[in-house]
Design a protein around this motif. Structure first.
Motif, PDB file in Angstrom:
ATOM      1  N   THR A 192      -1.741  -4.437  28.004  1.00  0.00           N
ATOM      2  CA  THR A 192      -1.387  -4.866  29.350  1.00  0.00           C
ATOM      3  C   THR A 192      -0.595  -3.775  30.067  1.00  0.00           C
ATOM      4  N   SER A 193      -0.674  -3.812  31.384  1.00  0.00           N
ATOM      5  CA  SER A 193       0.105  -2.876  32.203  1.00  0.00           C
ATOM      6  C   SER A 193       1.470  -3.439  32.560  1.00  0.00           C
ATOM      7  N   LEU A 194       1.770  -4.659  32.141  1.00  0.00           N
ATOM      8  CA  LEU A 194       3.063  -5.269  32.438  1.00  0.00           C
ATOM      9  C   LEU A 194       4.176  -4.541  31.694  1.00  0.00           C
ATOM     10  N   PRO A 195       5.305  -4.304  32.349  1.00  0.00           N
ATOM     11  CA  PRO A 195       6.442  -3.704  31.633  1.00  0.00           C
ATOM     12  C   PRO A 195       7.001  -4.678  30.606  1.00  0.00           C
ATOM     13  N   VAL A 196       7.593  -4.119  29.564  1.00  0.00           N
ATOM     14  CA  VAL A 196       8.125  -4.914  28.459  1.00  0.00           C
ATOM     15  C   VAL A 196       9.618  -4.640  28.341  1.00  0.00           C
ATOM     16  N   SER A 197      10.420  -5.687  28.332  1.00  0.00           N
ATOM     17  CA  SER A 197      11.859  -5.516  28.186  1.00  0.00           C
ATOM     18  C   SER A 197      12.201  -5.104  26.761  1.00  0.00           C
ATOM     19  N   ARG A 198      13.369  -4.492  26.600  1.00  0.00           N
ATOM     20  CA  ARG A 198      13.793  -4.076  25.268  1.00  0.00           C
ATOM     21  C   ARG A 198      14.015  -5.285  24.366  1.00  0.00           C
ATOM     22  N   GLN A 199      14.536  -6.379  24.932  1.00  0.00           N
ATOM     23  CA  GLN A 199      14.724  -7.591  24.128  1.00  0.00           C
ATOM     24  C   GLN A 199      13.384  -8.126  23.632  1.00  0.00           C
ATOM     25  N   ALA A 200      12.345  -8.027  24.472  1.00  0.00           N
ATOM     26  CA  ALA A 200      11.018  -8.475  24.055  1.00  0.00           C
ATOM     27  C   ALA A 200      10.484  -7.600  22.922  1.00  0.00           C
ATOM     28  N   ALA A 201      10.739  -6.303  23.015  1.00  0.00           N
ATOM     29  CA  ALA A 201      10.279  -5.395  21.962  1.00  0.00           C
ATOM     30  C   ALA A 201      10.963  -5.712  20.637  1.00  0.00           C
ATOM     31  N   TRP A 202      12.281  -5.981  20.659  1.00  0.00           N
ATOM     32  CA  TRP A 202      12.989  -6.345  19.435  1.00  0.00           C
ATOM     33  C   TRP A 202      12.433  -7.648  18.864  1.00  0.00           C
ATOM     34  N   ALA A 203      12.146  -8.620  19.759  1.00  0.00           N
ATOM     35  CA  ALA A 203      11.626  -9.901  19.295  1.00  0.00           C
ATOM     36  C   ALA A 203      10.258  -9.733  18.648  1.00  0.00           C
ATOM     37  N   ALA A 204       9.379  -8.945  19.275  1.00  0.00           N
ATOM     38  CA  ALA A 204       8.039  -8.732  18.727  1.00  0.00           C
ATOM     39  C   ALA A 204       8.100  -8.009  17.390  1.00  0.00           C
ATOM     40  N   ALA A 205       8.996  -7.025  17.271  1.00  0.00           N
ATOM     41  CA  ALA A 205       9.152  -6.314  16.001  1.00  0.00           C
ATOM     42  C   ALA A 205       9.649  -7.261  14.916  1.00  0.00           C
ATOM     43  N   SER A 206      10.563  -8.149  15.281  1.00  0.00           N
ATOM     44  CA  SER A 206      11.100  -9.097  14.309  1.00  0.00           C
ATOM     45  C   SER A 206      10.027 -10.061  13.823  1.00  0.00           C
ATOM     46  N   VAL A 207       9.208 -10.560  14.751  1.00  0.00           N
ATOM     47  CA  VAL A 207       8.145 -11.494  14.364  1.00  0.00           C
ATOM     48  C   VAL A 207       7.159 -10.822  13.417  1.00  0.00           C
ATOM     49  N   THR A 208       6.795  -9.574  13.730  1.00  0.00           N
ATOM     50  CA  THR A 208       5.859  -8.854  12.866  1.00  0.00           C
ATOM     51  C   THR A 208       6.447  -8.654  11.484  1.00  0.00           C
ATOM     52  N   ARG A 209       7.732  -8.350  11.437  1.00  0.00           N
ATOM     53  CA  ARG A 209       8.401  -8.191  10.140  1.00  0.00           C
ATOM     54  C   ARG A 209       8.393  -9.501   9.360  1.00  0.00           C
ATOM     55  N   THR A 210       8.653 -10.613  10.033  1.00  0.00           N
ATOM     56  CA  THR A 210       8.662 -11.912   9.359  1.00  0.00           C
ATOM     57  C   THR A 210       7.307 -12.213   8.743  1.00  0.00           C
ATOM     58  N   VAL A 211       6.250 -11.953   9.496  1.00  0.00           N
ATOM     59  CA  VAL A 211       4.899 -12.222   9.002  1.00  0.00           C
ATOM     60  C   VAL A 211       4.573 -11.338   7.804  1.00  0.00           C
ATOM     61  N   LEU A 212       4.855 -10.029   7.926  1.00  0.00           N
ATOM     62  CA  LEU A 212       4.549  -9.115   6.815  1.00  0.00           C
ATOM     63  C   LEU A 212       5.395  -9.446   5.590  1.00  0.00           C
ATOM     64  N   SER A 213       6.642  -9.855   5.796  1.00  0.00           N
ATOM     65  CA  SER A 213       7.497 -10.212   4.664  1.00  0.00           C
ATOM     66  C   SER A 213       6.929 -11.398   3.901  1.00  0.00           C
ATOM     67  N   ARG A 214       6.462 -12.398   4.636  1.00  0.00           N
ATOM     68  CA  ARG A 214       5.901 -13.579   3.973  1.00  0.00           C
ATOM     69  C   ARG A 214       4.626 -13.214   3.208  1.00  0.00           C
ATOM     70  N   ILE A 215       3.811 -12.327   3.778  1.00  0.00           N
ATOM     71  CA  ILE A 215       2.594 -11.885   3.084  1.00  0.00           C
ATOM     72  C   ILE A 215       2.960 -11.133   1.804  1.00  0.00           C
ATOM     73  N   ILE A 216       3.942 -10.226   1.905  1.00  0.00           N
ATOM     74  CA  ILE A 216       4.344  -9.440   0.732  1.00  0.00           C
ATOM     75  C   ILE A 216       4.937 -10.342  -0.341  1.00  0.00           C
ATOM     76  N   GLU A 217       5.689 -11.347   0.064  1.00  0.00           N
ATOM     77  CA  GLU A 217       6.247 -12.278  -0.914  1.00  0.00           C
ATOM     78  C   GLU A 217       5.134 -13.006  -1.662  1.00  0.00           C
ATOM     79  N   GLY A 218       4.114 -13.456  -0.933  1.00  0.00           N
ATOM     80  CA  GLY A 218       3.005 -14.126  -1.592  1.00  0.00           C
ATOM     81  C   GLY A 218       2.222 -13.196  -2.496  1.00  0.00           C
ATOM     82  N   ALA A 219       2.016 -11.949  -2.047  1.00  0.00           N
ATOM     83  CA  ALA A 219       1.293 -10.981  -2.870  1.00  0.00           C
ATOM     84  C   ALA A 219       2.099 -10.606  -4.106  1.00  0.00           C
TER      85      ALA A 219
END
Length: 269
Positions: free
Chosen positions: A47-74
């Motif tokens: 998207t061409s929409l600007p992204v706030s820094r808080q949004a970037a931190w939130a998106a990074a955190s969500v991705t980490r949560t998902v990958l952590s749960r996958i790694i725990e299961g693996a």
């Protein structure tokens, strides 16, 4: 010799006040999975929409949560096989055991790990459609840009006390890239379609508090979204709304809570 006069005791120096830690460091005791600059780079491909820094931190955190749960299961799957290093079959087992971690599915068609598990695709004439080939692009996307996530994936594996063969690391990179790309698309849609006014507001309490199911009906205080008056911007609350579209179950609850902590977004009561 005459006794030396005793010198008066020096007053104790006051303890130095510690420098205030950054908000992200204070709220998270683990390093971010990806830097905000990388998150914004992924969003720019969607998207061409600007992204706030808080949004970037939130998106990074969500991705980490998902990958952590996958790694725990693996890791649990590898432990059953008495192995210490993760292999692609552990990833398949983790997804089979917990459907909540079946994310980033666009990567599945590009990975040898999932080839044959997703079924054979036929065209209108009944011919088998070969899987897409990875090609270089000037503009990295959800598939061609997976190498950008390798440092974060390796750090995440170390934080869980495990390691993975290159093929497994490649799959984790691809899932992270595809998931974050999908998250960016959902967040952009939330903003374009009227944001929280249309999709509602995510209300969260503590894990021990009342109903853990996020509410998408109660409108938020208008002051919390004053940034919208200056033009459409992808904010942290838009990421939270996108999470409700991409995830479900317990992993969604955990992702929402940790994303709020990472971005400093207050919970609505």
């Amino acid at each position: 010799m005459p006794a030396q006069p005793s010198q008066p005791a020096r007053p104790a120096r006051p303890a130095r006040s510690q420098r205030p830690a950054s908000r992200s460091a204070a709220l998270m005791d683990v390093p971010p999975f990806v830097r905000p600059s990388l998150v914004k780079a992924v969003f720019r491909e969607v998207t061409s929409l600007p992204v706030s820094r808080q949004a970037a931190w939130a998106a990074a955190s969500v991705t980490r949560t998902v990958l952590s749960r996958i790694i725990e299961g693996a890791t649990a799957a590898a432990r059953d096989e008495r192995r210490t290093k993760l292999v692609p079959s552990d990833l398949v087992t983790a997804i089979d055991r917990n459907v909540e971690v079946e994310v980033g599915t666009r990567w599945y068609a590009c990975s040898p790990t999932f080839r044959g598990l997703t079924g054979v695709v036929h065209d209108a004439q009944g011919r088998v459609v070969p899987p897409p080939r990875r090609r270089r692009s000037r503009r990295p996307g959800a598939v061609t840009g997976t190498h950008r996530f390798e440092p974060g994936v390796r750090e995440l594996l170390r934080s869980h006390g495990t390691s993975a063969v290159p093929a497994m690391t490649r799959d984790l990179n691809g899932i992270a890239s595809a998931f974050l790309t999908d998250l960016a698309g959902s967040a952009a849609m939330v903003v374009r379609e009227g944001g929280i006014k249309r999709f509602g507001y995510v209300t969260l309490g503590t894990p021990e508090a009342a109903d853990p199911t996020p509410s998408l009906t109660d409108p938020p205080p208008a002051a919390q979204f004053a940034h919208r008056t200056a033009g459409p911007v992808v904010g942290a609350e838009d990421i939270l709304a996108a999470v409700t579209m991409q995830l479900f179950g317990d992993i969604r609850e955990q992702a929402l809570i940790e994303a709020r902590q990472a971005s400093g977004t207050p919970s609505a009561r």
